[in-house]
Motif scaffolding. Structure first.
Motif, PDB file in Angstrom:
ATOM      1  N   LEU A 137     -12.376   3.716   3.951  1.00 32.23           N
ATOM      2  CA  LEU A 137     -11.433   4.758   3.546  1.00 32.23           C
ATOM      3  C   LEU A 137     -10.015   4.231   3.335  1.00 32.23           C
ATOM      4  O   LEU A 137      -9.239   4.821   2.602  1.00 32.23           O
ATOM      5  N   ARG A 138      -9.694   3.140   3.980  1.00 31.10           N
ATOM      6  CA  ARG A 138      -8.325   2.612   3.930  1.00 31.10           C
ATOM      7  C   ARG A 138      -7.827   2.340   2.505  1.00 31.10           C
ATOM      8  O   ARG A 138      -6.697   2.725   2.169  1.00 31.10           O
ATOM      9  N   PRO A 139      -8.590   1.679   1.616  1.00 31.27           N
ATOM     10  CA  PRO A 139      -8.067   1.450   0.254  1.00 31.27           C
ATOM     11  C   PRO A 139      -7.798   2.737  -0.514  1.00 31.27           C
ATOM     12  O   PRO A 139      -6.821   2.819  -1.260  1.00 31.27           O
ATOM     13  N   ALA A 140      -8.650   3.739  -0.340  1.00 33.31           N
ATOM     14  CA  ALA A 140      -8.428   5.005  -1.052  1.00 33.31           C
ATOM     15  C   ALA A 140      -7.149   5.675  -0.574  1.00 33.31           C
ATOM     16  O   ALA A 140      -6.359   6.177  -1.372  1.00 33.31           O
ATOM     17  N   VAL A 161      -9.927   8.763 -10.413  1.00 33.93           N
ATOM     18  CA  VAL A 161      -9.706  10.101  -9.865  1.00 33.93           C
ATOM     19  C   VAL A 161     -10.967  10.599  -9.167  1.00 33.93           C
ATOM     20  O   VAL A 161     -10.907  11.203  -8.101  1.00 33.93           O
ATOM     21  N   VAL A 162     -12.125  10.326  -9.744  1.00 35.60           N
ATOM     22  CA  VAL A 162     -13.391  10.850  -9.221  1.00 35.60           C
ATOM     23  C   VAL A 162     -13.903  10.029  -8.034  1.00 35.60           C
ATOM     24  O   VAL A 162     -14.435  10.595  -7.075  1.00 35.60           O
ATOM     25  N   ALA A 163     -13.756   8.724  -8.072  1.00 40.98           N
ATOM     26  CA  ALA A 163     -14.351   7.852  -7.058  1.00 40.98           C
ATOM     27  C   ALA A 163     -13.926   8.167  -5.623  1.00 40.98           C
ATOM     28  O   ALA A 163     -14.776   8.137  -4.724  1.00 40.98           O
ATOM     29  N   PRO A 164     -12.664   8.476  -5.344  1.00 42.39           N
ATOM     30  CA  PRO A 164     -12.320   8.775  -3.945  1.00 42.39           C
ATOM     31  C   PRO A 164     -13.086   9.953  -3.350  1.00 42.39           C
ATOM     32  O   PRO A 164     -13.281  10.010  -2.142  1.00 42.39           O
TER      33      PRO A 164
END
Length: 151
Positions: A111-114, A67-70
């Motif tokens: 950004l694509r994986p997030a 939850v925090v990492a993005p």
């Protein structure tokens, strides 16, 4: 993992200690005595860094890493914004034609994986929020606690 055993200030202290020891090893070779004005700016930036690191430690203690990492990916957007506003430097501008498109493409790749993870999570039926279902569950839980639930 440390948030279950150590306080956030303890984690912050040991992180700062390791960083200070690592940087102190290079100080005799590259160190320059700063002017008082520069020293004040460095102290200000250091205090901002400590505060932001403490907030990050608290965030990882309060929520799971997925939850925090993005939110860390927003650093790319902030860096680009500050680059344009403060330094008037546009990524891929005239003086940087060779590397600009590669950097923007790299940012999109990061950004694509997030974005994909969030998109997949929202498309699963079991992950979607269903307002009626939530309301009925709350009602049943409330009635069960009061002992007024009818069978």
């Amino acid at each position: 993992m440390l948030h279950t055993s150590d306080a956030p200030l303890t984690t912050l202290f040991y992180t700062a200690l390791v960083g200070a020891i690592f940087c102190a090893a290079f100080l005799p070779f590259v160190g320059v005595a700063p002017k008082p004005a520069d020293l004040a700016l460095m102290a200000f930036l250091g205090s901002l860094g400590v505060a932001s690191h403490f907030c990050m430690i608290r965030a990882f203690a309060a929520a799971p890493a997925n939850v925090v990492a993005p939110f860390g990916y927003t650093a790319l957007l902030w860096a680009t914004l500050f680059s344009v506003v403060i330094f008037a430097e546009i990524p891929g501008g005239a003086d940087d034609d060779r590397n600009g498109p590669d950097r923007c493409g790299g940012s999109v790749d990061l950004l694509r994986p997030a974005i994909a993870t969030e998109h997949i999570k929202n498309d699963r039926p079991d992950q979607r929020a269903h307002p009626r279902r939530k309301a009925s569950r709350r009602r049943v839980d409330f009635q069960a606690r009061r002992g007024t639930r009818r069978l």
